[in-house]
Design a protein around this motif. Structure first.
Motif, PDB file in Angstrom:
ATOM      1  N   GLN A 176     -18.602  66.882 -34.257  1.00 37.54           N
ATOM      2  CA  GLN A 176     -17.666  66.670 -34.934  1.00 37.54           C
ATOM      3  C   GLN A 176     -16.545  65.670 -34.277  1.00 37.54           C
ATOM      4  O   GLN A 176     -16.332  65.614 -33.093  1.00 37.54           O
ATOM      5  N   CYS A 177     -16.178  64.815 -35.245  1.00 34.04           N
ATOM      6  CA  CYS A 177     -15.321  63.885 -34.594  1.00 34.04           C
ATOM      7  C   CYS A 177     -13.790  64.122 -35.495  1.00 34.04           C
ATOM      8  O   CYS A 177     -13.991  64.624 -36.652  1.00 34.04           O
ATOM      9  N   SER A 212     -17.238  64.976 -39.825  1.00 38.28           N
ATOM     10  CA  SER A 212     -16.137  64.663 -39.173  1.00 38.28           C
ATOM     11  C   SER A 212     -14.892  64.850 -39.909  1.00 38.28           C
ATOM     12  O   SER A 212     -15.255  64.935 -41.376  1.00 38.28           O
TER      13      SER A 212
END
Length: 222
Positions: A136-137, A104
């Protein structure tokens, strides 16, 4: 800097303060060698800038058309209280070019509380939905984080799997507002994935714009 004249703000009742006391409230990413030219990897130097923050300080991310390139393992806000990461104007951008992201942009770790993240454009690289647990953040709050409190506002999140993801039911008192979230790739939705996902309490999510997003916009279970 200490030799410069004191500064007095305009307005009745203002008192003179030293220039050094004003500047000490802000850290500029460029002071740590962050280039934001879209090609040089800024991960290590941006992390050094974040690590330098103390309570009450703000990290300023510079405006950049090309963006600040962030790679694995991303950035971490670890055991900090009352710090902010703010974009300079509306042109501050964090970008990723990893084909299959497993990390992330920003992770909250340790005993971190009362963090503000604002005016950042998160330009992700997720082109498919979550694969084998990889996601993915823009911001990830893992179950191991022990703090509470975050203000995430006026950001743009584009082409990540998830905008904000929280796996800690004790990380409470969060405001997510005024953000634009677009082209998130969670269309292969499974439990634990949504554009905004939280199991915390007292999460105030309002006035966000979702454009061409995946199956589930907001998931709250707290």
């Amino acid at each position: 800097v200490n030799a410069l004249p004191a500064y007095t703000a305009p307005g009745t009742g203002a008192v003179p303060v030293t220039v050094s006391s004003i500047l000490s409230n802000f850290i500029y990413a460029s002071e740590f060698g962050v280039l934001c030219n879209g090609s040089a990897d800024d991960t290590v130097n941006m992390q050094k800038a974040i690590n330098s923050l103390t309570t009450g300080q703000t990290l300023i991310v510079p405006t950049s058309t090309a963006g600040c390139l962030i790679s694995s393992p991303g950035l971490s806000i670890t055991s900090l209280n009352g710090v902010s990461i703010i974009g300079a104007g509306n042109g501050a951008k964090l970008i990723s070019t990893t084909a299959i992201p497993t990390w992330s942009f920003i992770s909250i770790a340790g005993s971190t509380s009362n963090v503000t993240i604002s005016k950042i454009y998160f330009s992700g690289s997720a082109t498919t939905g979550p694969v084998s647990g990889n996601v993915q953040c823009a911001v990830l709050i893992p179950s191991a984080a022990t703090g509470s409190g975050m203000n995430f506002y006026d950001n743009t999140v584009n082409s990540t799997n998830v905008a904000v993801q929280n796996h800690n039911n004790l990380f409470n008192d969060v405001q997510i507002h005024g953000n634009t979230i677009s082209n998130t790739n969670d269309s292969t939705h499974t439990t634990g994935y949504a554009d905004i996902y939280t199991i915390g309490k007292h999460w105030h999510i309002f006035n966000n714009w979702f454009i061409n997003t995946g199956f589930q916009g907001v998931y709250c279970s707290g």
